[in-house]
Design an enzyme around this catalytic site. Structure first.
Site, short mmCIF file in Angstrom:
data_model
loop_
_atom_site.label_atom_id
_atom_site.label_comp_id
_atom_site.label_asym_id
_atom_site.label_seq_id
_atom_site.Cartn_x
_atom_site.Cartn_y
_atom_site.Cartn_z
CG ASP A 193 60.86 -12.25 -90.58
OD1 ASP A 193 59.61 -12.23 -90.60
OD2 ASP A 193 61.55 -11.25 -90.35
CD GLU A 278 49.96 -4.17 -87.37
OE1 GLU A 278 49.92 -2.90 -87.36
OE2 GLU A 278 51.02 -4.79 -87.54
#
Ligand code: UGA
Ligand code: MN
Length: 334
Positions: A193, A278
Site C-alpha cells: 500500500d 527492522e
C-alpha cells in the site's frame, strides 16, 4: 565525466607510487627527518580520504545514469545491471486489487526486477493468481498464513500485532533457496500500500551492504530519516522509539543479496516488541551504523511514502439488499 573505474585505478596508482617512495625514503633517511616524513604521511592520508569521498559521490552519479525519464518504454532486462528482489506481503480485503494494480504499474517501469508476492492465506487465491499472470512482471507467487492469534481482529487498533512477518520470511526463504552468492542483486521489502518513486530503484540497486533513506508520512511525522554527516549515517530523525537499534520503517532500507546470503538464517520474528522488526533482521546481519549507505541525495529527498488506503465502508450494500433483494453483482471482481 571521469568514470568511477578510472577514479579507482587512479587512487590505487597514487597509493602505490606513494608506498614506493615511502619505502625508498625510509631506507636512507636520517632519524631527524622522520618527523618530516610523518607529516608527509598525514598529508597523503588526507588526500586519499578526499579521493574516497569523491569516489562515493561518483557512485551515486553512476546509479542515476540508469534513470531515463525521457525513455517511454524501459527494457525489462539490461545486461550486468543488478536485480531488485522485492518482497511484498498481501492479504485479501476489498481494496487489495486496487493496491496491487497501483503498485504493479509502478513496477512495470523497472528493469531487472523480480517481484515476490506472498499472500497471507492458506492457499493462493484466484484473484492474486490471475492478477500476477496478467501483470506482465517477473514474479514468484507464494503463500504463508499468519496464525489466527497473531492476526488483527476487526476492532483491534492496527498497531497491536505485526503484519507481514511470516510472509516476508517466506520471501527470504525463497531467495535463500533459489539464489546463490553469484547472483547480483538487492532485497527490498515493499508493502502493497505504499507509494514508490521510480527514482528510488536506481538508487538502491547499487547497495553494497545495507542502504537507507527517508520515508515520507511515517512515524507520525512528515517524514522519518537517517541523519547523514559527511556521507555517513550518524543518527536518526524519528520521534517514536528512537532507542531502537535501527529506528526506521520497512520501506526505508535495502540489503545486498550476496551480503544477505552470508547470514542465510536471518529472519523477522513474531515475538519481538512493536517496531522492532527492522532492527531484529539487521542485528542478525551484524550491521553497524557506519555500515549503512545513505541514498536519496544524502537522505535529503523523499522517494517513498508510507501511504495508507482508507477502509471502504459498504454501507449501501445492505440497504440495496433490503430494497431490491440483492446487493451488487458478486460475479464482478473488484
Ligand atoms: C507499518 C509498517 O510500514 C509495516 O512495514 C509493518 O509491517 C507494519 O506497520 C506492522 O506494524 O507490522 P502498516 O501500514 O501499519 O505498516 O501495515 P500494513 O500496510 O497494514 O501491513 C504491512 C504489509 O503486511 C502489507 O503489505 C500488507 O498487505 C501485509 N499484511 C497486512 C498481511 O500480509 N496480512 C495482514 O493481515 C495485514
Ligand atoms: Mn501500510
Amino acid at each position: 565525466m571521469i568514470s568511477p573505474r578510472f577514479k579507482k585505478k587512479y587512487l590505487f596508482l597514487l597509493f602505490f607510487v606513494f608506498q614506493f617512495f615511502l619505502m625508498f625514503y625510509i631506507s636512507w633517511c636520517p632519524a631527524e627527518d622522520l618527523s618530516r616524513m610523518e607529516k608527509l604521511v598525514l598529508i597523503y592520508q588526507k588526500q586519499i580520504m578526499t579521493q574516497e569521498i569523491e569516489l562515493k559521490k561518483l557512485k551515486v552519479t553512476r546509479s542515476k545514469i540508469y534513470y531515463r525519464t525521457e525513455q517511454k518504454v524501459l527494457p525489462k532486462y539490461i545486461k550486468d545491471l543488478p536485480y531488485i528482489y522485492a518482497i511484498t506481503p498481501t492479504y485479501t480485503r476489498l481494496e487489495q486489487k486496487a493496491e496491487l494494480t497501483r503498485l504493479s504499474q509502478t513496477l512495470l517501469h523497472i528493469p531487472n526486477f523480480h517481484w515476490i508476492v506472498i499472500e497471507d492465506a492458506t492457499t493462493k487465491t484466484e484473484l492474486v493468481t490471475k492478477f500476477l499472470k496478467n501483470s506482465g512482471l517477473n514474479y514468484t507467487h507464494l503463500n504463508a498464513l499468519t496464525p489466527k492469534h497473531y492476526k488483527l481482529e476487526e476492532k483491534d487498533p492496527n498497531w497491536l500485532k505485526p503484519r507481514g512477518v511470516l510472509q516476508r520470511n517466506a520471501g527470504l526463504e525463497w531467495i535463500v533457496t533459489n539464489q546463490n552468492s553469484k547472483s547480483n542483486g538487492v532485497i527490498y521489502f515493499m508493502d502493497d500500500d505504499n507509494t514508490y518513486s521510480l527514482k528510488l530503484f536506481d538508487e538502491i540497486r547499487f547497495t553494497e551492504k545495507v542502504s537507507v533513506w527517508p520515508v515520507g508520512l511515517s512515524g507520525g511525522l512528515r517524514f522519518e530519516s537517517p541523519i547523514v554527516t559527511n556521507n555517513e549515517v550518524t543518527n536518526w530523525f524519528v520521534f517514536w522509539k528512537p532507542e531502537r537499534p535501527f529506528p526506521m520503517d520497512m520501506a526505508g532500507f535495502a540489503i545486498n543479496l550476496k551480503f544477505f546470503l552470508q547470514y542465510p538464517e536471518a529472519r523477522f520474528s513474531l515475538r519481538v516488541q512493536r517496531g522492532y522488526q527492522e532492527s531484529t533482521l539487521l542485528s542478525q546481519l551484524h550491521v553497524k551504523l557506519n555500515d549503512l549507505e545513505p541514498k536519496a541525495n544524502d537522505c535529503k529527498e523523499i522517494l517513498v511514502w508510507h501511504t495508507r488506503t482508507e477502509k471502504t465502508k459498504l454501507k449501501n450494500e445492505d440497504k440495496l439488499k433490503l430494497k431490491y433483494g440483492h446487493g451488487s453483482d458478486l460475479s464482478i471482481e473488484v
